[in-house]
Design an enzyme around this catalytic site. Structure first.
Site, mmCIF file in Angstrom:
data_model
loop_
_atom_site.group_PDB
_atom_site.id
_atom_site.type_symbol
_atom_site.label_atom_id
_atom_site.label_comp_id
_atom_site.label_asym_id
_atom_site.label_seq_id
_atom_site.Cartn_x
_atom_site.Cartn_y
_atom_site.Cartn_z
ATOM 1 N N ARG A 1 12.302 -2.034 34.657
ATOM 2 C CA ARG A 1 12.993 -0.741 34.740
ATOM 3 C C ARG A 1 12.450 0.116 35.897
ATOM 4 N NH1 ARG A 1 15.173 1.432 29.701
ATOM 5 N NH2 ARG A 1 16.111 -0.515 29.181
ATOM 6 N N ARG B 1 15.466 6.569 35.615
ATOM 7 C CA ARG B 1 15.304 8.026 35.554
ATOM 8 C C ARG B 1 13.959 8.554 36.002
ATOM 9 N NH1 ARG B 1 17.736 8.702 29.648
ATOM 10 N NH2 ARG B 1 16.475 6.823 29.518
ATOM 11 N N ARG C 1 22.993 9.128 40.288
ATOM 12 C CA ARG C 1 23.660 8.696 39.071
ATOM 13 C C ARG C 1 24.561 9.758 38.456
ATOM 14 N NH1 ARG C 1 25.153 6.977 34.989
ATOM 15 N NH2 ARG C 1 23.596 6.746 33.390
ATOM 16 N N ASP D 1 22.757 -4.179 33.184
ATOM 17 C CA ASP D 1 22.208 -4.001 31.845
ATOM 18 C C ASP D 1 22.499 -5.249 31.026
ATOM 19 O OD1 ASP D 1 21.005 -1.549 30.162
ATOM 20 O OD2 ASP D 1 22.180 -2.832 28.846
ATOM 21 N N TYR E 1 21.924 -5.951 18.913
ATOM 22 C CA TYR E 1 22.777 -4.817 19.306
ATOM 23 C C TYR E 1 24.198 -4.961 18.755
ATOM 24 C CZ TYR E 1 19.265 -2.823 22.418
ATOM 25 O OH TYR E 1 18.139 -2.230 22.911
HETATM 26 O O1 CP3 Z 1 14.927 -1.679 37.160
HETATM 27 C C1 CP3 Z 1 15.496 -2.233 36.228
HETATM 28 O O2 CP3 Z 1 14.845 -2.798 35.346
HETATM 29 C C2 CP3 Z 1 16.998 -2.220 36.285
HETATM 30 C C3 CP3 Z 1 17.900 -2.889 35.470
HETATM 31 C C4 CP3 Z 1 17.920 -2.848 33.955
HETATM 32 C C5 CP3 Z 1 18.525 -1.835 33.147
HETATM 33 N N1 CP3 Z 1 18.543 -2.282 31.867
HETATM 34 C C6 CP3 Z 1 19.086 -0.565 33.609
HETATM 35 C C7 CP3 Z 1 19.112 0.584 32.667
HETATM 36 C C8 CP3 Z 1 17.507 -3.862 33.115
HETATM 37 C C9 CP3 Z 1 16.752 -5.126 33.466
HETATM 38 C C10 CP3 Z 1 17.930 -3.492 31.805
HETATM 39 C C11 CP3 Z 1 17.769 -4.403 30.674
HETATM 40 C C12 CP3 Z 1 17.859 -3.855 29.327
HETATM 41 N N2 CP3 Z 1 18.782 -2.982 28.839
HETATM 42 C C13 CP3 Z 1 17.048 -4.296 28.264
HETATM 43 C C14 CP3 Z 1 15.954 -5.320 28.360
HETATM 44 C C15 CP3 Z 1 14.708 -4.704 28.852
HETATM 45 C C16 CP3 Z 1 14.035 -3.794 27.871
HETATM 46 O O3 CP3 Z 1 14.049 -2.585 28.088
HETATM 47 O O4 CP3 Z 1 13.493 -4.301 26.899
HETATM 48 C C17 CP3 Z 1 17.462 -3.602 27.111
HETATM 49 C C18 CP3 Z 1 16.864 -3.725 25.733
HETATM 50 C C19 CP3 Z 1 18.569 -2.788 27.493
HETATM 51 C C20 CP3 Z 1 19.371 -1.900 26.639
HETATM 52 C C21 CP3 Z 1 19.246 -0.479 27.096
HETATM 53 N N3 CP3 Z 1 19.894 0.016 28.210
HETATM 54 C C22 CP3 Z 1 18.433 0.552 26.556
HETATM 55 C C23 CP3 Z 1 17.589 0.412 25.315
HETATM 56 C C24 CP3 Z 1 18.602 1.684 27.380
HETATM 57 C C25 CP3 Z 1 17.902 3.026 27.260
HETATM 58 C C26 CP3 Z 1 18.766 4.103 26.742
HETATM 59 C C27 CP3 Z 1 18.325 5.468 27.179
HETATM 60 O O5 CP3 Z 1 19.108 6.127 27.856
HETATM 61 O O6 CP3 Z 1 17.175 5.848 26.866
HETATM 62 C C28 CP3 Z 1 19.498 1.341 28.404
HETATM 63 C C29 CP3 Z 1 19.956 2.193 29.513
HETATM 64 C C30 CP3 Z 1 19.498 1.834 30.852
HETATM 65 N N4 CP3 Z 1 19.594 0.579 31.370
HETATM 66 C C31 CP3 Z 1 18.923 2.704 31.825
HETATM 67 C C32 CP3 Z 1 18.696 1.914 32.979
HETATM 68 C C33 CP3 Z 1 18.161 2.377 34.298
HETATM 69 C C34 CP3 Z 1 18.622 4.205 31.667
HETATM 70 C C35 CP3 Z 1 19.738 5.108 31.377
HETATM 71 C C36 CP3 Z 1 20.718 5.649 32.371
HETATM 72 O O7 CP3 Z 1 20.463 5.785 33.573
HETATM 73 O O8 CP3 Z 1 21.788 6.027 31.874
#
Ligand code: CP3
Length: 372
Positions: A49, A53, A62, A98, A173
């Protein structure tokens, strides 16, 4: 000095990527060498990640709206992928996407809600819901992802990591309908209707295989399968209900001959089984020191990790002490990719991560093939 011996040949028939593919042109990069447990002139580092943010430039680009819309815009997604590369000087980029993208793209009905995570208004409840998980056609359903990968393969001079969600974490999920701590509904289906469970896991594994393969063919040089929540399972249940499906994903992408990484949180008791699934790299969270993780994985895989992301919210002397401890725990054996034990927390000061990269590059890898 980079020592050019020690990369073992593959035993399977490779699906020959073209010579100009980044997996070949960047084969001597620190990240790809460490994945194959070859000596590198420094310990490579990237952050799970790393885009997101914690970066002001990310927040500026974004705005509001679903992250899935940002992912569907290749120029924007490529730019967000490059932001942490420019700022931190990390050794690998990870595609901005994602894990729920394939399920969303085939029309299951799932979105990512800011501050919450993946939400499915109509969760998976029974056999009829398998119809909502038709096979993924990457070129048709997720053309934007592949366009992003192609842009990045042109722009980057470091490897790009493609990824997918592992069957268990995606199933959670789809079944829970939102992030869950107990995974109670997921475990109920797993134990209560194993036939349906395995059918669901097969569908999700097929989507992961199609997605990962397409990302590599478009220019990704490594893949990571995220089983973030597998740590919720007892080892025997993991072995019976999850491992065969994750193993099938790894076997299906093996002929591409790019490094394959596997990661989960709270998986200390599963590390050996996760290595059994077949990856070259196992990601470790902060709960197990890397020397112990080496023992648990039987020195068969490279390790990725494992700084506690919350430590990065503290002052530099604290972070520095922990980074040095991790490098010590990793030891002189090649095959360490420095990372966090889970994703960067949004409140993290990017300046701290910049310092982590500089320290790992200066200190990591000494004594492992470096000239004395
Ligand atoms: O730099 C990176 O790692 C970029 C790519 C990436 C994202 N999600 C972007 C993202 C990757 C590799 C993921 C994988 C992902 N998504 C996982 C596996 C990794 C882990 O965290 O265990 C999981 C479980 C998800 C599901 C997911 N997506 C969650 C739990 C969340 C957080 C929700 C929140 O807003 O707190 C996301 C959203 C997300 N995915 C964000 C990013 C940059 C942040 C929110 C946004 O910008 O809206």
């Amino acid at each position: 000095m980079v020592v050019r011996s020690g990369v073992s040949g593959s035993v399977h028939h490779s699906m020959q990527l073209p010579l100009e593919h980044p997996a070949h042109t960047l084969a001597d990069s620190a990240y790809l060498r460490a994945c194959r447990r070859a000596d590198a002139d420094h310990t490579p580092v990237w952050f799970q990640r790393q885009a997101g943010r914690s970066l002001p430039e990310y927040r500026a680009l974004r705005g509001e709206g679903s992250i899935l819309d940002a992912i569907a815009d290749p120029d924007l997604a490529a730019e967000i992928t490059l932001q942490p590369v420019r700022r931190y000087g990390v050794d690998a980029a990870i595609l901005f996407s994602d894990i729920v993208v394939p399920a969303a793209a085939v029309g299951f009905g799932i979105d990512v809600v800011p501050g919450v995570g993946p939400v499915a208004p109509e969760p998976f409840r029974g056999r009829a819901d398998l119809e909502r998980l038709r096979p993924l056609d990457p070129e048709g359903d997720t053309a934007y992802v592949l366009e992003t990968v192609r842009i990045l393969a042109r722009e980057l001079s470091i490897p790009l990591i493609g990824f997918a969600g592992a069957p268990f974490t995606i199933a959670s999920y789809l079944i829970e309908g939102r992030p869950s701590r107990e995974h109670a509904l997921t475990k109920s289906l797993m134990h209560g209707d194993p036939v349906l469970w395995h059918d669901l896991m097969e569908r999700i594994a097929d989507m992961a295989i199609a997605s990962l393969t397409s990302q590599v063919l478009a220019g990704a040089s490594a893949v990571q399968l995220f089983d973030s929540w597998a740590g919720a399972l007892a080892p025997r249940d993991y072995q019976e209900f999850v491992l065969p499906h994750s193993r099938r994903v790894f076997e299906a992408v093996a002929p591409l001959d790019v490094p394959r990484a596997h990661f989960g949180v709270g998986t200390g008791e599963l590390l050996g089984l996760m290595a059994d699934a077949g990856p070259e790299v196992v990601g470790v969270d902060w709960r197990v020191p890397l020397d112990e993780a080496r023992r648990r994985t039987g020195h068969r895989v490279a390790l990725q990790g494992n700084l506690d992301p919350a430590v990065c919210l503290g002052d530099w002397p604290t972070v520095e002490r922990q980074v040095r401890q991790i490098l010590t725990d990793a030891g002189p054996e090649p095959g360490h990719i420095f990372n966090l034990g889970h994703g960067v927390l949004p409140a993290t000061d990017p300046a701290i991560l910049e310092q982590v990269v500089a320290l790992v590059h200066d200190e990591g890898g000494r004594g492992a093939g470096a000239p004395t």
